[in-house]
Design a protein around this motif. Sequence first.
Motif, mmCIF file in Angstrom:
data_model
loop_
_atom_site.group_PDB
_atom_site.id
_atom_site.type_symbol
_atom_site.label_atom_id
_atom_site.label_comp_id
_atom_site.label_asym_id
_atom_site.label_seq_id
_atom_site.Cartn_x
_atom_site.Cartn_y
_atom_site.Cartn_z
ATOM 1 N N LEU A 7 0.837 -1.200 0.000
ATOM 2 C CA LEU A 7 0.000 0.000 0.000
ATOM 3 C C LEU A 7 0.872 1.249 0.000
ATOM 4 O O LEU A 7 1.958 1.253 0.574
ATOM 5 C CB LEU A 7 -0.916 -0.009 1.228
ATOM 6 C CG LEU A 7 -1.890 -1.195 1.317
ATOM 7 C CD1 LEU A 7 -2.623 -1.177 2.653
ATOM 8 C CD2 LEU A 7 -2.885 -1.176 0.171
ATOM 9 N N GLU A 15 2.577 4.802 0.922
ATOM 10 C CA GLU A 15 2.902 5.402 2.217
ATOM 11 C C GLU A 15 2.089 6.672 2.457
ATOM 12 O O GLU A 15 1.640 6.918 3.579
ATOM 13 C CB GLU A 15 4.403 5.730 2.271
ATOM 14 C CG GLU A 15 5.307 4.507 2.266
ATOM 15 C CD GLU A 15 5.198 3.710 3.560
ATOM 16 O OE1 GLU A 15 4.884 4.301 4.599
ATOM 17 O OE2 GLU A 15 5.391 2.479 3.505
ATOM 18 N N ARG A 40 -3.056 6.292 -0.016
ATOM 19 C CA ARG A 40 -3.515 5.069 0.633
ATOM 20 C C ARG A 40 -5.041 5.083 0.764
ATOM 21 O O ARG A 40 -5.718 4.079 0.533
ATOM 22 C CB ARG A 40 -2.858 4.930 2.006
ATOM 23 C CG ARG A 40 -3.322 3.703 2.787
ATOM 24 C CD ARG A 40 -2.508 3.490 4.050
ATOM 25 N NE ARG A 40 -1.162 3.038 3.724
ATOM 26 C CZ ARG A 40 -0.462 2.201 4.482
ATOM 27 N NH1 ARG A 40 -0.973 1.717 5.597
ATOM 28 N NH2 ARG A 40 0.748 1.835 4.140
ATOM 29 N N GLN A 41 -5.589 6.239 1.125
ATOM 30 C CA GLN A 41 -7.043 6.367 1.226
ATOM 31 C C GLN A 41 -7.707 6.083 -0.117
ATOM 32 O O GLN A 41 -8.726 5.385 -0.197
ATOM 33 C CB GLN A 41 -7.410 7.780 1.687
ATOM 34 C CG GLN A 41 -8.895 8.009 1.884
ATOM 35 C CD GLN A 41 -9.388 7.471 3.217
ATOM 36 O OE1 GLN A 41 -9.041 8.000 4.254
ATOM 37 N NE2 GLN A 41 -10.164 6.400 3.190
ATOM 38 N N ALA A 71 -3.691 -2.355 6.265
ATOM 39 C CA ALA A 71 -3.543 -0.898 6.294
ATOM 40 C C ALA A 71 -3.412 -0.386 7.721
ATOM 41 O O ALA A 71 -2.636 0.530 8.002
ATOM 42 C CB ALA A 71 -4.732 -0.233 5.597
#
Length: 414
Positions: A319, A321, A326-327, A356
């Motif tokens: 994922l 950083e 990420r969202q 996450a």
Amino acid sequence: MSMHTHAPLAVPEDQLDVARDLLTLLSDTTTEPRPDAQLEALTLAVAADLPVLLWGEPGIGKTAALTQLAAALDLPLTTVIASVHEPSDFSGLPVVGDDPAEQGIPMAPPDWAVRLVRAGRGLLFLDELSTAPPAVQAALLRLVLERRIGALQLPPGVRIVAAANPPSSAADGWELSPPLANRFVHLQWTHDHEVVVRGLGGTWPRAALPRLTPAKLPDAVDFARRAVCGLLAARPKLVHQLPGSETRRGGPWPSPRSWEMTLRLIAFATAADVSRDVLSMLVRGTVGDGPGLELLASVDRMDLPDPEALLADPASAELPERGDLRQAVLDGVVAAVRQRPDRLRWDAAWALLAKAVETGGPDLVVVPATTLASLRREDWDVPESIERLAGAVSLSSRADRAAARTGVGTKAGR
């Protein structure tokens, strides 16, 4: 009464020699490699053969930067102060030949244009552009767009850079005409305190052409085309937006021409692997802040992993950083499950949310987890991964509610 005349005192020639020596010492400066985003943006746009317009207050160092850039790139510098020229100086003066009816009347170019053509290369610096009257700006259009002056065609080795003062600080200044403004990459030129102090001490930052990686060129072109075409396909209104105010029309704004310039800049920036700050300056300086920021956000998301690939193998998923990216990935995963819901994909999404939480801020998971929970069918058992992130999500939710009550933001990673 006698009058005595005194011969003027002669300054000893040796004193003028000493003065020249002192001036030579003062001008003896060196350069050093030093990170400078605005200088890097200028150099990359020059390498991409796009006209650049530097906006800055008087005395900010625009002319000095161009002088240093020309020296660093080993290009002869030709400075033309646009505001003191007539339109004919750029469109050419009519010269009557032997038989005008047969041969027409050629337009004779100015001497500086002839020198540029003879040299075959150079840096043409158009200074004080914002104080040039509208008639001169109209004559400059052909020079900037077609690179023609009178009957002369500027060779490919000539680059064009202009400078202008903001209307608020320009004496008798004019707003740039929209057609002329839309042909430039607009860069705001500001001073850096540390650079000025070190430069006055004798060491200025060194300009250098970007190092383009040959192996990256095809991918860079493909990336640039996907970035620009992807955004414009989703936001067709951004293709052409002439600003409503006269002031904004004199700056960067989106048009097919400026999008073509942006595409070229993205390709060069990608091949040279420049920083995001430099790319941001160039993109916003070509199509404006609003469209430029939308394009940058779109570029960020182009490199995001495919939600389907993450759902297929959540254990080995990596994922981003950065919190906002990420969202976006987590939202994309949940949207993919909603579009094609089944038990295995739902479980895989929970595993990704748990990952996450383990590798970043739990607050990013709250909204996707809530949405994912609402997709549950009656015959789907609650996966173990939910229990692993339930405590973190609950804690983050309580922190958000407390922050809302106190008016203090506590979210991390955004």
